[in-house]
Design a protein around this motif. Structure first.
Motif, PDB file in Angstrom:
ATOM      1  N   THR A  46     -58.301  51.305 -65.686  1.00 52.73           N
ATOM      2  CA  THR A  46     -57.843  52.684 -65.586  1.00 52.73           C
ATOM      3  C   THR A  46     -58.355  53.382 -64.326  1.00 52.73           C
ATOM      4  OG1 THR A  46     -57.955  52.753 -68.007  1.00 52.73           O
ATOM      5  CG2 THR A  46     -57.603  54.836 -66.866  1.00 52.73           C
ATOM      6  N   THR A 116     -55.812  48.425 -67.997  1.00 50.36           N
ATOM      7  CA  THR A 116     -56.646  47.629 -68.893  1.00 50.36           C
ATOM      8  C   THR A 116     -58.024  48.283 -68.974  1.00 50.36           C
ATOM      9  OG1 THR A 116     -57.664  46.181 -67.233  1.00 50.36           O
ATOM     10  CG2 THR A 116     -55.461  45.562 -68.043  1.00 50.36           C
ATOM     11  N   VAL A 117     -58.897  47.722 -69.786  1.00 50.43           N
ATOM     12  CA  VAL A 117     -60.257  48.246 -69.900  1.00 50.43           C
ATOM     13  C   VAL A 117     -61.202  47.578 -68.906  1.00 50.43           C
ATOM     14  CG1 VAL A 117     -59.964  48.785 -72.334  1.00 50.43           C
ATOM     15  CG2 VAL A 117     -60.912  46.563 -71.683  1.00 50.43           C
ATOM     16  N   ASP A 142     -53.084  42.973 -74.216  1.00 52.05           N
ATOM     17  CA  ASP A 142     -53.191  44.432 -74.174  1.00 52.05           C
ATOM     18  C   ASP A 142     -53.116  44.934 -72.753  1.00 52.05           C
ATOM     19  OD1 ASP A 142     -53.606  47.012 -75.078  1.00 52.05           O
ATOM     20  OD2 ASP A 142     -55.781  46.814 -75.136  1.00 52.05           O
ATOM     21  N   GLU A 176     -53.665  54.899 -70.633  1.00 44.73           N
ATOM     22  CA  GLU A 176     -53.706  54.825 -72.094  1.00 44.73           C
ATOM     23  C   GLU A 176     -55.083  54.446 -72.609  1.00 44.73           C
ATOM     24  OE1 GLU A 176     -53.555  53.348 -76.139  1.00 44.73           O
ATOM     25  OE2 GLU A 176     -54.102  52.190 -74.351  1.00 44.73           O
ATOM     26  N   GLU A 177     -55.760  53.573 -71.899  1.00 47.46           N
ATOM     27  CA  GLU A 177     -57.044  53.076 -72.387  1.00 47.46           C
ATOM     28  C   GLU A 177     -58.131  54.148 -72.408  1.00 47.46           C
ATOM     29  OE1 GLU A 177     -57.286  50.585 -73.975  1.00 47.46           O
ATOM     30  OE2 GLU A 177     -56.120  48.894 -73.211  1.00 47.46           O
ATOM     31  N   THR A 178     -57.911  55.251 -71.713  1.00 44.13           N
ATOM     32  CA  THR A 178     -58.875  56.347 -71.733  1.00 44.13           C
ATOM     33  C   THR A 178     -58.317  57.578 -72.428  1.00 44.13           C
ATOM     34  OG1 THR A 178     -58.170  56.978 -69.496  1.00 44.13           O
ATOM     35  CG2 THR A 178     -60.127  55.582 -69.684  1.00 44.13           C
ATOM     36  N   GLU A 201     -47.998  47.941 -77.969  1.00 46.55           N
ATOM     37  CA  GLU A 201     -49.353  47.454 -78.193  1.00 46.55           C
ATOM     38  C   GLU A 201     -49.264  46.098 -78.907  1.00 46.55           C
ATOM     39  OE1 GLU A 201     -52.120  48.652 -77.171  1.00 46.55           O
ATOM     40  OE2 GLU A 201     -51.527  50.658 -76.507  1.00 46.55           O
ATOM     41  N   CYS A 360     -53.302  55.058 -80.439  1.00 44.96           N
ATOM     42  CA  CYS A 360     -52.553  54.676 -79.244  1.00 44.96           C
ATOM     43  C   CYS A 360     -51.553  55.773 -78.941  1.00 44.96           C
ATOM     44  CB  CYS A 360     -51.862  53.324 -79.446  1.00 44.96           C
ATOM     45  SG  CYS A 360     -50.468  53.360 -80.580  1.00 44.96           S
ATOM     46  N   HIS A 384     -59.911  44.023 -75.453  1.00 43.25           N
ATOM     47  CA  HIS A 384     -61.035  44.796 -74.917  1.00 43.25           C
ATOM     48  C   HIS A 384     -62.299  43.942 -74.786  1.00 43.25           C
ATOM     49  CE1 HIS A 384     -59.281  49.007 -76.171  1.00 43.25           C
ATOM     50  NE2 HIS A 384     -58.405  48.230 -75.562  1.00 43.25           N
TER      51      HIS A 384
END
Length: 421
Positions: A46, A116-117, A142, A176-178, A201, A360, A384
């Protein structure tokens, strides 16, 4: 060709007809895998703006195969609280939007995320086969595999004579991940007026089970300002911000019950041991299961801040809020799930549904009054983490599932469907 020339929706909609079979045979599993692997090779955490820009351009090039307009939307301005309590701007990447047949009276929203994370300096970079047909790699499940499912399903759906009877927007956001703070207004705008939505997802379980109802989520920061003093000479003149923050943390945790969990996560502040700390930041997350629980928390928090501020003689500033409203399953969502189940049965795929505490973009879409199924992506697991994996055969499986669903929605599957399950 219009809907009337295609006839009414079949009495047994779970059995694919000849047109559907022809359409589904066009799914190209090899091309899907190649795309997913290429996208996995782009590091797009992100906060990795360069990687996100490369990913966005790769997606724009790939989605140009669809008969629509492609644009990159600027992220909304957002802020965060630093360790010193000051509000600072956060920079996010651009979001991809594809619009096809925008003037159609019946339109869908399809969403995914390119981030992604994994940060830019992650050691988790390569793809490897952990067992036959199972690949481990960053973002495979993901959700770069899910984005590949969206594209392939739409490409084959566009070969159907029913395609002209429905329009859609595809939104692939970068944050999205944050929590999607920089894309939430875009999601709300695109959801407006849609008949249904699908989010890609990964499946909740490796067997393909979908997420049902979801709880909500909110992230908060409380900035506590006290008064410094010497810890030995005149501690009575100080107002200890750390103690006030600790009191807040204990009170917040006490608000946990069946419909609400509260997680005080971090307290920052203070300086030397001989100084009464005049500053602290308390960060916490809440997970309301219902809208009523979320509303009750807002009231409880407001009263708590007044009480702690008065008892400790400190000032407290609140930053943040609920970013993902709870997502119950209403009547419209039940109809959409029923249509998905029919398609699963027709393709011989496992169908299951399980409520979850995870959140989500489906939460945000449902809050707009649009029915959504939000785990239409690939089968896999361990997301993750460096153990993230994707089951390769699920790429084609899930593309066929979505293409079949698009076709049936175009024919009116939701218009006349009764809730039978």
């Amino acid at each position: 060709m219009g809907r009337s020339s295609l006839g009414k929706f079949p009495m047994k909609p779970n059995i694919p007809d000849t047109t559907e079979q022809t359409m589904l045979e066009r799914v190209d599993a090899a091309a899907m895998l190649d795309r997913t692997l290429a996208w996995s090779g782009i590091q797009s955490g992100t906060g990795n703006l360069d990687g996100l820009a490369r990913q966005a351009q790769a997606l724009a090039d790939a989605f140009s195969a669809l008969p629509g307009d492609i644009r990159l939307e600027e992220p909304e301005p957002i802020t965060a609280i630093g360790t010193d309590g000051s509000e600072m701007p956060l920079t996010r990447g651009k979001h991809l939007v594809v619009s096809v047949r925008p003037n159609s009276n019946r339109r869908l929203l399809l969403t995914g995320h390119m981030d992604t994370v994994f940060p830019a300096d992650t050691d988790f970079r390569t793809v490897r086969e952990v067992e036959p047909g199972v690949l481990n790699g960053p973002g495979l499940a993901d959700m770069k595999g899910g984005i590949s499912v969206i594209l392939e399903a739409l490409k084959v759906f566009e070969t159907s004579p029913a395609a002209g009877d429905i329009g859609y927007d595809v939104m692939i956001n970068s944050d999205e991940e944050t929590g999607s703070a920089a894309s939430a207004p875009l999601i709300e705008r695109l959801a407006r007026g849609k008949m249904a939505a699908l989010t890609y997802e990964p499946a909740t379980l490796p067997d393909g089970t979908l997420a049902g109802a979801r709880g909500g989520s909110g992230n908060y920061s409380l900035i506590v300002t006290g008064r410094s003093a010497h810890a030995g000479r005149n501690p009575q003149d100080g107002r200890n911000a750390i103690v006030a923050a600790a009191d807040l943390a204990m009170r917040l945790k006490a608000l946990t019950y069946d419909e609400m969990s509260v997680n005080p996560a971090k307290i920052e502040g203070g300086s030397a041991n001989n100084v009464v700390p005049d500053h602290a930041v308390l960060r916490f997350n809440i997970r309301p299961k219902t809208l009523k629980a979320a509303q009750h928390f807002d009231l409880s928090l407001s009263l708590m801040l007044e009480e702690v501020s008065a008892e400790h003689d400190v000032q407290i500033h609140l930053h943040g809020g609920i970013s993902r409203p709870p997502k119950p399953i209403d009547e419209k969502a039940e109809k959409l799930f029923s249509a998905v189940q029919d398609c699963c049965e027709g393709l011989g795929l496992h169908y299951g549904r399980k409520d979850t505490g995870g959140v989500c973009d489906g939460n945000n879409i449902a809050a707009c009054g649009v029915p959504v199924v939000d785990t239409m992506g690939v089968r896999g697991g361990a997301i993750h983490s460096p153990d993230e994996y994707m089951i390769v055969e699920s790429l084609a499986e899930r593309a066929k599932l979505s293409a079949l669903l698009f076709h049936r929605l175009a024919l009116g599957a939701l218009d006349a469907r009764e809730i039978a399950r």
